[in-house]
Design a protein around this motif. Structure first.
Motif, PDB file in Angstrom:
ATOM      1  N   UNK A 249       0.810  -1.217   0.000  1.00 60.80           N
ATOM      2  CA  UNK A 249       0.000   0.000   0.000  1.00 60.80           C
ATOM      3  C   UNK A 249       0.843   1.268   0.000  1.00 60.80           C
ATOM      4  N   UNK A 250       2.121   1.149   0.320  1.00 64.46           N
ATOM      5  CA  UNK A 250       2.977   2.328   0.408  1.00 64.46           C
ATOM      6  C   UNK A 250       3.545   2.694  -0.952  1.00 64.46           C
ATOM      7  N   UNK A 251       3.364   3.952  -1.335  1.00 66.34           N
ATOM      8  CA  UNK A 251       3.978   4.477  -2.551  1.00 66.34           C
ATOM      9  C   UNK A 251       5.418   4.909  -2.237  1.00 66.34           C
ATOM     10  N   UNK A 252       6.138   5.292  -3.282  1.00 65.42           N
ATOM     11  CA  UNK A 252       7.526   5.714  -3.081  1.00 65.42           C
ATOM     12  C   UNK A 252       7.591   6.893  -2.118  1.00 65.42           C
ATOM     13  N   UNK A 253       6.673   7.865  -2.257  1.00 62.84           N
ATOM     14  CA  UNK A 253       6.676   9.021  -1.362  1.00 62.84           C
ATOM     15  C   UNK A 253       6.439   8.607   0.081  1.00 62.84           C
ATOM     16  N   UNK A 254       5.629   7.583   0.303  1.00 63.98           N
ATOM     17  CA  UNK A 254       5.412   7.082   1.662  1.00 63.98           C
ATOM     18  C   UNK A 254       6.706   6.501   2.228  1.00 63.98           C
ATOM     19  N   UNK A 255       7.424   5.778   1.395  1.00 64.89           N
ATOM     20  CA  UNK A 255       8.688   5.196   1.846  1.00 64.89           C
ATOM     21  C   UNK A 255       9.692   6.293   2.209  1.00 64.89           C
ATOM     22  N   UNK A 256       9.719   7.335   1.405  1.00 61.80           N
ATOM     23  CA  UNK A 256      10.625   8.448   1.684  1.00 61.80           C
ATOM     24  C   UNK A 256      10.281   9.094   3.018  1.00 61.80           C
ATOM     25  N   UNK A 257       8.997   9.342   3.268  1.00 62.54           N
ATOM     26  CA  UNK A 257       8.567   9.976   4.511  1.00 62.54           C
ATOM     27  C   UNK A 257       8.905   9.104   5.723  1.00 62.54           C
TER      28      UNK A 257
END
Length: 289
Positions: A249-257
């Motif tokens: 469910x995590x997008x790349x931006x979620x991983x960065x955050x």
């Protein structure tokens, strides 16, 4: 009048393992009037046969200088046991330079913890290859120096940085997301004294785009790694790591955050361990007490 009347020292030792090391060090400190405040030790397996120890001690109302204490320790304890050792003293604050590019999350965390008294260091300067974080440094009343780097001037700018860091008597350097690869010439001036934060759980996903690579691979854990810098990119001795669980469910931006939160915590813990003399480097590994 005694030249030194109150000494608190942190003694770090690496040597071949043999019986009586702890007893020998403890007896030496006792005979010199020291009170042992903390002691930790680690022995490797018999094939490697090494012994590591960290001991914190306190001497009060003694006429012995630090130089004499160290000379006695070298002659009576260290040389007979083939010790690699050093003593740092708590009344001298280490001088920590910060190198950073544009990302502010790691440097902000370090500066906030420094101002709150959690990091017992002096910060003589922030050095950057961009001017984006000049105001942040000014808000904490820390000198900021911008040395822009490109392919043509990199060697010259590194030499200028080395000169300035040496003039400031810097003890160690923290790369708080400094997005430049340091040359072997730079690293050689500060061996075991440059701490980097890498936005990945090394050795997985080394390089510049670990979050995208982690997303593409579909990992279930992401992390961050703080390590000492060597000439091998992202392969220096690891001081601290941590992870967070992620899902599809995590997008790349979620991983960065999520990753930036981990980076802040991991880097702070690594810096604290270094400042408190809890790290011994052995080859490409560390023993962290």
């Amino acid at each position: 009048m005694h030249p030194y009347t109150d000494i608190t020292g942190r003694l770090l030792i690496c040597c071949p393992d043999r019986p009586g090391i702890v007893a020998g060090v403890s007896q030496f400190l006792f005979s010199h009037g020291a009170n042992i405040l903390d002691a930790s030790q680690h022995s490797t397996d018999p094939r490697e046969g090494l012994f590591f120890m960290r001991m914190v001690f306190h001497l009060e109302n003694t006429g012995m200088s630090r130089e004499q204490l160290e000379a006695d320790f070298r002659e009576k304890v260290a040389l007979p046991r083939q010790m690699d050792w050093h003593i740092d003293y708590t009344d001298r604050r280490k001088r920590m330079a910060i190198m950073v590019s544009k990302y502010d999350h790691c440097i902000t965390e370090l500066l906030w913890r420094w101002r709150s008294g959690e990091l017992d260091v002096d910060i003589p300067l922030v050095l950057s290859n961009h001017d984006h974080l000049q105001k942040l440094a000014a808000d904490f009343e820390i000198p900021f120096l911008c040395l822009p780097v490109n392919a043509e001037n990199k060697a010259q700018q590194e030499q200028e940085a080395i000169k300035i860091l040496q003039e400031q008597n810097v003890d160690f350097i923290v790369l708080a997301r400094y997005m430049q690869i340091l040359s072997p010439a730079f690293v050689s001036h500060f061996p075991g004294r440059i701490i980097n934060i890498h936005h990945s759980f090394l050795p997985a996903f080394a390089g510049a785009r670990p979050y995208l690579n982690a997303y593409t691979r579909g990992v279930k854990l992401i992390g961050a790694t703080a390590h000492y810098v060597t000439n091998d990119l992202d392969e220096g001795p690891i001081i601290e790591q941590d992870v967070a669980r992620v899902s599809h469910k995590h997008a790349v931006d979620d991983l960065v955050m999520l990753g930036r939160d981990i980076e802040r915590q991991v880097l702070t813990r690594a810096v604290k361990a270094h400042v408190e003399d809890r790290v011994i480097i052995h080859g490409n590994k560390t023993i962290v007490f």
